[in-house]
Scaffold this active site. Structure first.
Site, PDB file in Angstrom:
ATOM      1  CD1 TRP A 141      -0.116  -1.461   3.158  1.00  0.00           C
ATOM      2  CD2 TRP A 141       0.591   0.420   3.248  1.00  0.00           C
ATOM      3  NE1 TRP A 141       0.712  -1.372   4.204  1.00  0.00           N
ATOM      4  CE2 TRP A 141       1.160  -0.228   4.347  1.00  0.00           C
ATOM      5  CE3 TRP A 141       0.928   1.977   3.336  1.00  0.00           C
ATOM      6  CZ2 TRP A 141       2.067   0.291   5.238  1.00  0.00           C
ATOM      7  CZ3 TRP A 141       1.953   2.334   4.244  1.00  0.00           C
ATOM      8  CH2 TRP A 141       2.331   1.606   5.184  1.00  0.00           C
ATOM      9  CD  GLU A 238      10.692  -5.211  -6.310  1.00  0.00           C
ATOM     10  OE1 GLU A 238      11.172  -5.451  -7.469  1.00  0.00           O
ATOM     11  OE2 GLU A 238      10.592  -4.043  -5.796  1.00  0.00           O
ATOM     12  CB  CYS A 272      10.771  -0.843   0.609  1.00  0.00           C
ATOM     13  SG  CYS A 272      10.799  -0.075  -1.051  1.00  0.00           S
TER      14      CYS A 272
HETATM   15  P1  NDP Z   1       2.177  -7.257   3.638  1.00  0.00           P
HETATM   16  O1  NDP Z   1       3.722  -8.330   3.650  1.00  0.00           O
HETATM   17  O2  NDP Z   1       1.524  -7.155   4.820  1.00  0.00           O
HETATM   18  O3  NDP Z   1       1.196  -7.111   2.297  1.00  0.00           O
HETATM   19  C1  NDP Z   1       1.666  -7.339   1.108  1.00  0.00           C
HETATM   20  C2  NDP Z   1       0.579  -7.870   0.151  1.00  0.00           C
HETATM   21  O4  NDP Z   1       0.607  -9.326   0.433  1.00  0.00           O
HETATM   22  C3  NDP Z   1      -0.734  -7.248   0.498  1.00  0.00           C
HETATM   23  O5  NDP Z   1      -1.674  -6.947  -0.847  1.00  0.00           O
HETATM   24  C4  NDP Z   1      -1.280  -8.294   1.326  1.00  0.00           C
HETATM   25  O6  NDP Z   1      -2.883  -8.033   1.395  1.00  0.00           O
HETATM   26  C5  NDP Z   1      -0.915  -9.603   0.776  1.00  0.00           C
HETATM   27  N1  NDP Z   1      -0.921 -10.697   1.596  1.00  0.00           N
HETATM   28  C6  NDP Z   1      -1.051 -10.854   3.053  1.00  0.00           C
HETATM   29  N2  NDP Z   1      -0.882 -12.017   3.329  1.00  0.00           N
HETATM   30  C7  NDP Z   1      -1.000 -12.647   2.139  1.00  0.00           C
HETATM   31  C8  NDP Z   1      -0.960 -14.267   1.887  1.00  0.00           C
HETATM   32  N3  NDP Z   1      -1.018 -15.010   2.897  1.00  0.00           N
HETATM   33  N4  NDP Z   1      -0.781 -14.760   0.633  1.00  0.00           N
HETATM   34  C9  NDP Z   1      -1.074 -13.939  -0.223  1.00  0.00           C
HETATM   35  N5  NDP Z   1      -0.942 -12.464  -0.010  1.00  0.00           N
HETATM   36  C10 NDP Z   1      -1.136 -11.943   1.126  1.00  0.00           C
HETATM   37  O7  NDP Z   1       2.824  -5.908   3.095  1.00  0.00           O
HETATM   38  P2  NDP Z   1       2.555  -4.349   3.347  1.00  0.00           P
HETATM   39  O8  NDP Z   1       1.350  -4.150   2.602  1.00  0.00           O
HETATM   40  O9  NDP Z   1       2.193  -3.883   4.819  1.00  0.00           O
HETATM   41  O10 NDP Z   1       3.566  -3.438   2.780  1.00  0.00           O
HETATM   42  C11 NDP Z   1       4.652  -2.875   3.676  1.00  0.00           C
HETATM   43  C12 NDP Z   1       5.792  -4.006   3.435  1.00  0.00           C
HETATM   44  O11 NDP Z   1       6.450  -3.984   2.101  1.00  0.00           O
HETATM   45  C13 NDP Z   1       7.249  -3.512   4.445  1.00  0.00           C
HETATM   46  O12 NDP Z   1       7.973  -4.560   4.671  1.00  0.00           O
HETATM   47  C14 NDP Z   1       8.066  -2.726   3.024  1.00  0.00           C
HETATM   48  O13 NDP Z   1       9.186  -2.925   3.202  1.00  0.00           O
HETATM   49  C15 NDP Z   1       7.737  -3.620   1.745  1.00  0.00           C
HETATM   50  N6  NDP Z   1       7.990  -3.038   0.571  1.00  0.00           N
HETATM   51  C16 NDP Z   1       8.979  -3.368  -0.048  1.00  0.00           C
HETATM   52  C17 NDP Z   1       9.114  -2.753  -1.264  1.00  0.00           C
HETATM   53  C18 NDP Z   1      10.524  -3.107  -2.063  1.00  0.00           C
HETATM   54  O14 NDP Z   1      10.470  -2.773  -3.355  1.00  0.00           O
HETATM   55  N7  NDP Z   1      11.431  -3.968  -1.656  1.00  0.00           N
HETATM   56  C19 NDP Z   1       8.675  -1.688  -1.909  1.00  0.00           C
HETATM   57  C20 NDP Z   1       7.478  -1.460  -0.955  1.00  0.00           C
HETATM   58  C21 NDP Z   1       7.087  -1.822   0.320  1.00  0.00           C
HETATM   59  P3  NDP Z   1      -3.292  -7.370   2.500  1.00  0.00           P
HETATM   60  O15 NDP Z   1      -2.669  -5.970   2.743  1.00  0.00           O
HETATM   61  O16 NDP Z   1      -4.930  -7.065   1.908  1.00  0.00           O
HETATM   62  O17 NDP Z   1      -3.450  -8.137   3.940  1.00  0.00           O
END
Ligand code: NDP
Length: 466
Positions: A141, A238, A272
């Protein structure tokens, strides 16, 4: 009746909308539509696939005000930062468009000279590229336009169908992205948003998809990898970071303080590649801290719809507890709190910007991803001490060194296992460079030519004239 997903405004804690969640049957139906439509999409010329993407690019610019307001309403991202994110995506699209043909075109890697072969003719070896097929794009998000666009733009361009699962905390924006792509001419069945929480994401992974491109936390990334493993499909992760920065004794302290304060607090630290740990050489420590604190005090906190606001609320309520726990743990172990340290007494999920000094690596704030407006600053006596501390993490997304000597900075950065290395800058992403992580920060790369070819699979042609 379908379950409903409640979208809450983090700045006001009011309900914005309730949306029906895609259950397993709905996810399967979307998958089947994508599977049916993908071959026709892949059979179009590259130019025919690029044309709607260029229209999407123009629509982003045309509709930036409405799109930014929507993103701000559901994530609390200050509107000026929301606009910047949206207006930076066209630059990434331009990079993908300019390089798509180069990556996709077949190329002959060998041609036997006429008459050289023992058989009846000459031999040619050619490599062609094919799309993966139907891919899942599970997105975070914090930068839905960036992290989503890094995947769905090149994936579509290369001929894949995309099932796009926005984070439940950026679902309205995910829907707006889908509407804009469809309005621009991407067929409905080629790009489909899948609405819901992590459970919906898990249901998506149960489909016979051809690849999964995930952006999110290390904890969820592990689950994705486990779910994808038996399918033997392309899996790209990522993930998070605990990105360190080091200020050398010869650094331009004003530049370092301003750059690192922005790197730590931009988007409320919810990036991130946010700077999450700062090490400062003792020779410039006091001067740095004073300049850093002055910059942080200058950040305007408040209503994210105000164009002058730099710090809004955090996007997810549970993060308030994570931040409070990290601060409490640090203080219990001897850290000094320089302002902030707690949730603000107002409606909305606001956490005061917090600087912790006298920190060390027994504290969670220096070990675990913070993902919010809290930063630890640690004094060090030498480059060697800084390197040892910077290396002390399972993550490896980025690292930064501030100092005037390039060789010294590069020498330090070489010793760190990170996907990106910054000298006198931080928290920076370029479409021309690969975005990747080491260790717990993930697998694979987006952006750069590697971030286009990752949506393709090569085919080897052995062609002997008969
Ligand atoms: P999450 O890991 O909580 O969620 C990421 C996505 O996965 C969401 O769409 C989430 O859905 C979905 N999800 C959750 N559980 C499952 C599952 N069991 N199976 C499949 N999909 C699932 O991360 P956040 O959205 O809170 O993002 C923050 C994180 O992302 C931080 O750790 C940040 O560092 C990282 N990030 C990394 C980047 C990079 O380029 N390396 C860039 C941006 C962020 P839902 O939200 O609906 O639960």
């Amino acid at each position: 009746m379908a379950d409903l997903l409640s979208i809450i405004n983090p700045a006001t804690e009011t309900l914005l909308q309730e949306l029906p969640v895609d259950d397993s049957a709905a996810v399967a139906a979307k998958y089947n539509r994508a599977r049916g439509a993908q071959p026709e999409w892949a059979a179009l010329s590259l130019g025919d696939r690029i044309a709607p993407i260029l229209r999407f690019r123009d629509l982003l610019i045309e509709r930036v005000d409405t799109l930014a307001a929507l993103l701000t309403s559901e994530t609390g991202k200050p509107v000026t930062q929301a606009r910047s994110e949206i207006l930076a995506l066209p630059g990434r699209i331009d990079f993908f468009v300019e390089n798509a043909e180069r990556v996709l075109s077949p190329h002959r890697v060998y041609a036997e000279p006429a008459g050289a072969a023992l058989g009846t003719g000459t031999l040619e070896e050619v490599i062609s590229q094919e799309p993966l097929g139907v891919i899942a794009n599970i997105s975070a998000w914090n930068y839905p336009y960036f992290v989503g666009g890094n995947v769905f733009i090149p994936a579509l361009m290369m001929g894949n169908a995309v099932l796009y699962k926005p984070s439940e905390f950026a679902t309205l924006t995910g829907g707006a992205i889908a509407d804009l792509l469809h309005e621009a001419g991407i067929p409905q069945d080629i790009f489909m948003p899948v609405v819901g929480s992590g459970l919906t994401g898990a249901a998506l992974l149960e489909q016979p998809i051809d690849g999964v491109f995930f952006t999110g936390s290390y904890a969820t990334g592990q689950k994705i990898a486990v779910a994808a493993a038996p399918k033997l499909i392309r899996t790209q992760l990522e993930l998070g970071g605990k990105d360190p920065a080091y200020v050398c004794p010869d650094a331009n302290v004003a530049v370092a303080a301003a750059g690192l304060a922005d790197g730590a607090f931009y988007n409320n630290g919810q990036s991130c590649c946010a700077v999450e740990r700062i090490y400062v050489h003792t020779d410039v420590y006091d001067e740095f801290l004073e300049a850093f604190m002055a910059t942080v005090k200058g950040f305007k906190l408040g209503d994210p719809t105000d164009p002058d606001t730099y710090l809004g609320p955090v996007s997810r309520k549970p993060q308030l507890d994570v931040l409070a726990d990290q601060v409490a743990d640090a203080i219990a172990k001897g850290a000094t709190r320089r302002g902030g340290g707690e949730r603000l007494d107002r409606s909305g999920w606001y956490f005061a910007p917090t600087v912790l000094t006298e920190v060390n690596h027994t504290m969670t704030v220096m070990q675990e991803e913070t993902f919010g407006p809290v930063i630890g600053i640690q004094r060090v006596d030498s480059d060697e001490e800084a390197v040892a501390l910077m290396q002390d993490t399972p993550y490896g997304l980025t690292a930064a060194v501030y100092g005037t000597e390039r060789e010294r900075a590069v020498g330090i950065l070489r010793q760190l296992k990170t996907g990106s290395a910054y000298w006198n800058c931080c928290d920076r992403v370029s479409p021309r460079l690969p975005w990747s992580g080491r260790g717990h920060s993930g697998l694979g790369a987006t952006l750069s030519l590697a971030g286009i070819s990752t949506f393709l699979q090569p085919r080897a042609w052995h062609l002997r004239a008969g």
